[in-house]
Design an enzyme around this catalytic site. Structure first.
Site, PDB file in Angstrom:
ATOM      1  CD  GLU A  69      -2.969  -0.855   0.492  1.00 11.22           C
ATOM      2  OE1 GLU A  69      -3.915   0.083   0.607  1.00 11.22           O
ATOM      3  OE2 GLU A  69      -3.526  -1.865  -0.530  1.00 11.22           O
ATOM      4  CG  ASP A  87      -9.734   5.449  -6.522  1.00 10.31           C
ATOM      5  OD1 ASP A  87      -9.966   6.405  -6.120  1.00 10.31           O
ATOM      6  OD2 ASP A  87      -9.307   4.615  -5.413  1.00 10.31           O
ATOM      7  CB  THR A  92      -7.188   7.043  -0.993  1.00 12.40           C
ATOM      8  OG1 THR A  92      -7.904   6.674  -2.150  1.00 12.40           O
ATOM      9  CG2 THR A  92      -6.578   5.870  -0.431  1.00 12.40           C
TER      10      THR A  92
END
Length: 285
Positions: A69, A87, A92
């Site tokens: 990640e 995305d 995020t």
């Protein structure tokens, strides 16, 4: 590969998390049922060995996920992380990639505010509710990004991130793996899958991947061979990843999890050496 690119690869498969979807594969627990169990301390796994909830094993799991990640084993440095990786899921952020467009960021900030009213993020709750399900930054923007980074210095917010990670991802994954009779490696394989793909039951979510694996092999709890079943699960996960362009690098399966499985390291014991996205990592003990 930059951190942003790692996040893009990891996050594009995430499904909406608010629905308590059923894992409909034969013998599966419902996701809602697993979440209900997550409030209790998991018992020893049906398989022998140390459960992934052991503090040292859990630290290993966090470092393994962070290698994919965040291009780093230092997962605790990610509380302050936040960006829009393009995305379609808005921002995020945090240690597990909470997204403003998928509901888990909203639930995190709600939990944080319940524990500490008047925190730097509390005033953004109305905006987070409005953008949920979209990639919109309306009512958020640079001010929200800065507020997130400020909040990340607060141990209450750090604890809230830990708790939501466990409630939504870690505990449900480990509980299902326990029910399937899997050792620590299998528990981790489930956890990494649910982090990337979400807990739904469509073909490219965790439940759908598990269902596809069950068509090829039985779990240990069903009398099957654990290695055979985990290979089937990894095959199904890789197939799901390859349905989306952002997942065409499947190294977290091929040169990480499959390496441990081929070595017969079902207990996920260090030393561990692996690669994700071409970068090499080692956990010595």
């Amino acid at each position: 590969m930059t951190q942003s690119n790692h996040r893009r690869s990891a996050r594009l498969g995430r499904r909406t998390l608010l629905a308590a979807t059923a894992l409909t594969a034969a013998g599966a627990l419902s996701f809602a049922g697993v979440q209900a169990m997550a409030s209790t301390t998991p018992k020893a796994t049906a398989a022998s060995g140390v459960n992934l909830t052991d503090a040292h094993k859990k630290e290993i799991a966090m470092e393994l996920v962070s290698s994919a990640e965040n291009s780093s084993l230092d997962w605790k440095a990610q509380y302050k992380y936040i960006e829009d990786i393009g995305d379609g899921r808005g921002y995020t952020a945090g240690i597990i990639g909470f997204c403003s467009g998928t509901g888990d960021m909203l639930e995190l900030v709600q939990a944080y505010t319940a524990a500490e009213p008047g925190n730097p993020l509390a005033k953004y709750l109305p905006a987070l509710k409005k953008v949920n399900g979209t990639d919109s930054h309306a009512g958020l923007g640079t001010a929200f990004v800065n507020a997130w980074k400020t909040a990340a210095k607060d141990t209450v917010f750090q604890t809230a991130q830990d708790n939501e990670r466990d409630r939504v991802y870690f505990n449900p994954a480990v509980q299902q793996a326990e029910a399937d009779g899997l050792h620590a490696l299998g528990q981790f394989i489930y956890y990494d899958a649910i982090v990337m793909h979400g807990p739904g039951d469509d073909p490219t979510s965790f439940g759908g991947i598990r269902k596809a694996a069950l068509k090829k092999a039985k779990t240990p709890a069903q009398g099957g061979n654990e290695t055979t079943y985990l290979n089937a699960f990894l095959d199904a996960r890789k197939a799901a990843m390859l349905t989306e362009a952002a997942h065409d690098d499947t190294s977290r399966v091929d040169t990480e999890q499959r390496v441990f499985l081929k070595a017969g390291n079902l207990d996920l014991n260090p030393p561990l050496t692996w690669k994700t996205y071409g970068d090499s990592y080692t956990i010595k003990n």
